[in-house]
Design an enzyme around this catalytic site. Structure first.
Site, PDB file in Angstrom:
ATOM      1  CG  PHE A   1      -1.997   1.009   1.169  1.00 42.78           C
ATOM      2  CD1 PHE A   1      -3.115   0.799   0.385  1.00 42.78           C
ATOM      3  CD2 PHE A   1      -1.904   2.197   1.879  1.00 42.78           C
ATOM      4  CE1 PHE A   1      -4.127   1.747   0.303  1.00 42.78           C
ATOM      5  CE2 PHE A   1      -2.906   3.156   1.807  1.00 42.78           C
ATOM      6  CZ  PHE A   1      -4.020   2.930   1.020  1.00 42.78           C
TER       7      PHE A   1
ATOM      8  CE1 TYR B   1      -9.508   2.179   6.685  1.00 43.48           C
ATOM      9  CE2 TYR B   1      -8.586   3.165   8.670  1.00 43.48           C
ATOM     10  CZ  TYR B   1      -8.480   2.846   7.337  1.00 43.48           C
ATOM     11  OH  TYR B   1      -7.332   3.162   6.638  1.00 43.48           O
ATOM     12  CE  LYS B   2      -8.563  -1.300   4.120  1.00 45.64           C
ATOM     13  NZ  LYS B   2      -7.933  -0.161   4.799  1.00 45.64           N
TER      14      LYS B   2
ATOM     15  NE  ARG C   1      -9.980  -2.431  -3.335  1.00 45.91           N
ATOM     16  CZ  ARG C   1      -9.517  -2.134  -2.121  1.00 45.91           C
ATOM     17  NH1 ARG C   1      -8.412  -2.694  -1.677  1.00 45.91           N
ATOM     18  NH2 ARG C   1     -10.165  -1.274  -1.350  1.00 45.91           N
TER      19      ARG C   1
END
Length: 406
Positions: A130, A224-225, A379
């Site tokens: 990332f 937060y995922k 995605r």
């Protein structure tokens, strides 16, 4: 009703995790497959936040640091996350953002390695990381006098040298959904005398990680995922027990001091993972995350069961895509970038599609929420706590309709 829709209905009826969907604010009229960017809102959060704001902040005010347990929240919430990562209590602290924690971990890891062997002045980073991990690693390497080498994750074991201090690897590739070989890479890094640092943003809460089992040295991740902590929820930092006594954060704040209220001019680090704290914790976001984690107290929400459903969902989605889009797959205009092998797949499917950005907007207009990564990747994220097999079928069918191949 199509045979695929019938199959999805049967799978949902037999799903032992299906009742957990009611623990979230999800719209049955919409398919939400973007939990790998932002998880859905758990129903436990709004009332808990109202209590925090109205009573703990509104009435108790400063007393809540002690009476409501605000001060201990970073380690308390960290201990709730630790079992999902295969980590022991006292090893995980919730604080700051993933980017800040990557910086702490890279610099802290370099310091640990250099203390053992001053020759260790090199940081390895997987090339598909990332972006923020790469930016932070570059800066951390410069600040610590290290060289930075960027290479494919699979090549890291063979690239290790006596100079390597830290290897920073993403557990799941955020673009393709490929699951990296955490046990194998970690073992190679350890055998070379270096430290492993794993970014778990796309795996924590979606699959077993096994930090303690596999001897991981350091890890970071967002909440937060798949942990559904909410936008901007604080991240976590893991420090293996064997390193805690010597771990030196590059950000020694008053919250990581052994006696924070002593206000001493000299810094004396706290014991254990508390060294990962810096400043005053973000209480509202932290306690929202704490409430979001309540769903993991359900007996059904066991991480191996989560993984089993994740693989079943992604398998079924890929099957539906094959059935609904045979022409696009045959001519190569749609291509699956995610490995089909279970031991190499996270909890998402990435499809390379033409005009992916416009297609993302069209799918959303048709009630299917996914996301886009430049230049041409769609995605589809599957969160087993609330994603249904019916969602997988509808997403594939809607994609076919949007591409004119219904």
């Amino acid at each position: 009703m199509s045979s695929l829709r019938t199959a999805a209905t049967a799978k949902d009826a037999a799903d032992p995790l299906a009742p957990l969907r009611d623990r979230f604010h999800v719209d049955d009229g919409e398919v939400y497959l973007d939990g790998n960017s932002l998880g859905a809102l758990p129903r436990s959060v709004p009332d808990r936040l109202a209590e925090v704001v109205g009573h703990e902040w509104g009435r108790l005010r400063i007393r809540s640091w002690t009476e409501s347990g605000w001060w201990e929240a970073p380690q308390r919430v960290g201990d709730r996350i630790a079992p999902l990562l295969g980590a022991a209590p006292g090893t995980t602290v919730v604080a700051d953002s993933t980017s800040v924690n990557v910086f702490k971990a890279v610099v802290g890891g370099v310091r640990l390695a250099a203390a053992r062997d001053p020759r260790r002045n090199e940081v390895l980073v997987d090339e598909s990381t990332f972006p923020t991990d790469g930016y932070i690693a570059q800066s951390a390497a410069e600040l610590t006098g290290c060289a930075l080498r960027v290479l494919p994750a699979g090549e890291i074991p063979d690239a290790l040298t006596p100079r390597t201090a830290v290897a920073l690897v993403n557990h799941v590739d955020y673009r393709s959904g490929e699951l990296r070989d955490l046990p194998g890479i970690t073992a190679a890094v350890r055998a070379a005398g270096a430290l492993s640092l794993w970014d778990l943003c796309h795996s924590g809460g979606a699959l077993p990680v096994g930090l303690a089992e596999h001897g991981v040295d350091l890890a970071v991740g967002c909440t937060y995922k798949y942990l559904n902590g909410g936008p901007g929820a604080p991240a976590y930092l893991y420090v293996a027990p064997e390193h805690q006594a010597d771990f030196r954060s590059p950000l020694p704040g008053w919250n990581s001091h052994r006696d924070p209220f002593g206000m001493a001019p000299e810094f004396t680090p706290a014991e254990g993972a508390l060294r990962g704290r810096v400043g005053t914790p973000d209480i509202l976001s932290l306690l929202a995350l704490d409430a979001a984690l309540d769903v993991w107290d359900e007996p059904a929400a066991e991480i191996t069961a989560i993984r089993e459903k994740s693989l079943a969902l992604t398998d079924f989605f890929v099957h539906c895509v094959r059935e609904y889009l045979p022409k696009a797959l045959a001519d190569g205009s749609v291509r699956n970038l995610t490995p089909e092998r279970h031991d190499r797949r996270g909890s998402q499917i990435a499809l390379r599609c033409p005009d992916a950005l416009a297609l993302t907007a069209e799918l959303q207009r048709r009630g299917v929420v996914v996301d886009h990564r430049p230049p041409d990747v769609l995605r589809f994220g599957f969160t087993p706590l609330y994603t249904r097999f019916a969602d997988a079928e509808r997403a594939a069918k809607t994609l076919a309709e949007a591409l004119g191949e219904a």
